[in-house]
Motif scaffolding. Structure first.
Motif, PDB file in Angstrom:
ATOM      1  N   SER A  51      19.252 -23.413  34.423  1.00 45.82           N
ATOM      2  CA  SER A  51      20.626 -23.651  33.975  1.00 45.82           C
ATOM      3  C   SER A  51      20.845 -23.250  32.525  1.00 45.82           C
ATOM      4  O   SER A  51      21.606 -23.883  31.806  1.00 45.82           O
ATOM      5  CB  SER A  51      21.003 -25.123  34.177  1.00 45.82           C
ATOM      6  N   TRP A  76      21.831 -19.853  30.108  1.00 46.03           N
ATOM      7  CA  TRP A  76      22.432 -18.527  30.219  1.00 46.03           C
ATOM      8  C   TRP A  76      21.370 -17.471  29.988  1.00 46.03           C
ATOM      9  O   TRP A  76      20.694 -17.470  28.962  1.00 46.03           O
ATOM     10  CB  TRP A  76      23.557 -18.388  29.195  1.00 46.03           C
ATOM     11  N   ASP A  99      24.504 -15.172  36.722  1.00 45.55           N
ATOM     12  CA  ASP A  99      25.270 -15.654  35.565  1.00 45.55           C
ATOM     13  C   ASP A  99      26.573 -14.877  35.418  1.00 45.55           C
ATOM     14  O   ASP A  99      27.641 -15.457  35.224  1.00 45.55           O
ATOM     15  CB  ASP A  99      24.468 -15.501  34.258  1.00 45.55           C
ATOM     16  N   ASP A 159      24.546 -28.378  34.827  1.00 48.31           N
ATOM     17  CA  ASP A 159      25.886 -27.840  34.537  1.00 48.31           C
ATOM     18  C   ASP A 159      26.213 -27.983  33.056  1.00 48.31           C
ATOM     19  O   ASP A 159      26.789 -27.079  32.448  1.00 48.31           O
ATOM     20  CB  ASP A 159      26.957 -28.557  35.366  1.00 48.31           C
ATOM     21  N   TYR A 200      24.346 -25.377  31.132  1.00 49.70           N
ATOM     22  CA  TYR A 200      24.882 -24.054  31.434  1.00 49.70           C
ATOM     23  C   TYR A 200      26.207 -23.808  30.733  1.00 49.70           C
ATOM     24  O   TYR A 200      26.396 -22.808  30.055  1.00 49.70           O
ATOM     25  CB  TYR A 200      25.050 -23.904  32.943  1.00 49.70           C
TER      26      TYR A 200
END
Length: 183
Positions: free
Chosen positions: A91, A93, A99, A148, A151
């Motif tokens: 999670s 980038w 992504d 989340d 991310y």
């Protein structure tokens, strides 16, 4: 018309990549068919040969997102460290095809594109199911929100972007929290 060669079909992938990049860079409204054709280096007619309208382009982009997300869910299910730890570790980038597809689709969700929202809900449920198989349904959402949060914080990069060392420390901290949650 002797000697006329049939036109080579435009690479669908180049058009799709151009659309994805424009969504990421300028958003849904500015990602027009004209802009996509220009970015892909094709004529508008060449683009329309593969994608008769923007909705067709969106549909194929969402199919691409589904494909990447399903491959990710399968990798999550097979991960030696468990689905929850895999989800947290992945999670961050990394400018992967998944992504990029997620960010492009997020631009569509921002304009209330219903099919995009439906696909995201399905993908999230698929990930949640894999995590729940690992840590149980009671902890699955906590793990989902950890990942989340990592991310979207990285994606939005509010303020100065975190260094790789800071990001790694955040991941380690969340993995340690996961161990404590598991009891």
């Amino acid at each position: 018309m002797m000697g006329a060669m049939p036109r080579k079909p435009v690479a669908r992938g180049a058009v799709l990549d151009a659309f994805e990049s424009l969504l990421i860079e300028v958003g849904e409204r500015a990602a027009t068919l004209d802009a996509v054709a220009a970015r892909a280096g094709v004529s508008k007619g060449g683009l329309l040969y593969h994608f008769p309208n923007k909705e067709a382009l969106i549909g194929v982009l969402l199919d691409r997102l589904d494909e990447y997300a399903e491959a990710d869910a399968q990798a999550m299910a097979a991960a030696a460290e468990g689905a929850a730890a895999y989800f947290i570790k992945s999670s961050v980038w990394a400018d992967t095809p998944l992504d990029r597809a997620i960010v492009a689709a997020t631009r569509l969700a921002e304009v209330a594109h219903e099919e995009t929202r439906r696909r995201f809900a399905h993908i999230q449920q698929r990930w949640l199911d894999e995590i729940a198989r690992d840590v149980g349904p009671g902890l699955a959402k906590a793990v989902l929100y950890m990942g989340d949060g990592l991310y979207f914080n990285a994606m939005l990069s509010i303020g100065p972007a975190a260094s790789p060392a800071e990001t790694a420390a955040d991941v380690e901290s969340l993995l340690a929290a996961l161990v404590r949650l598991r009891g």
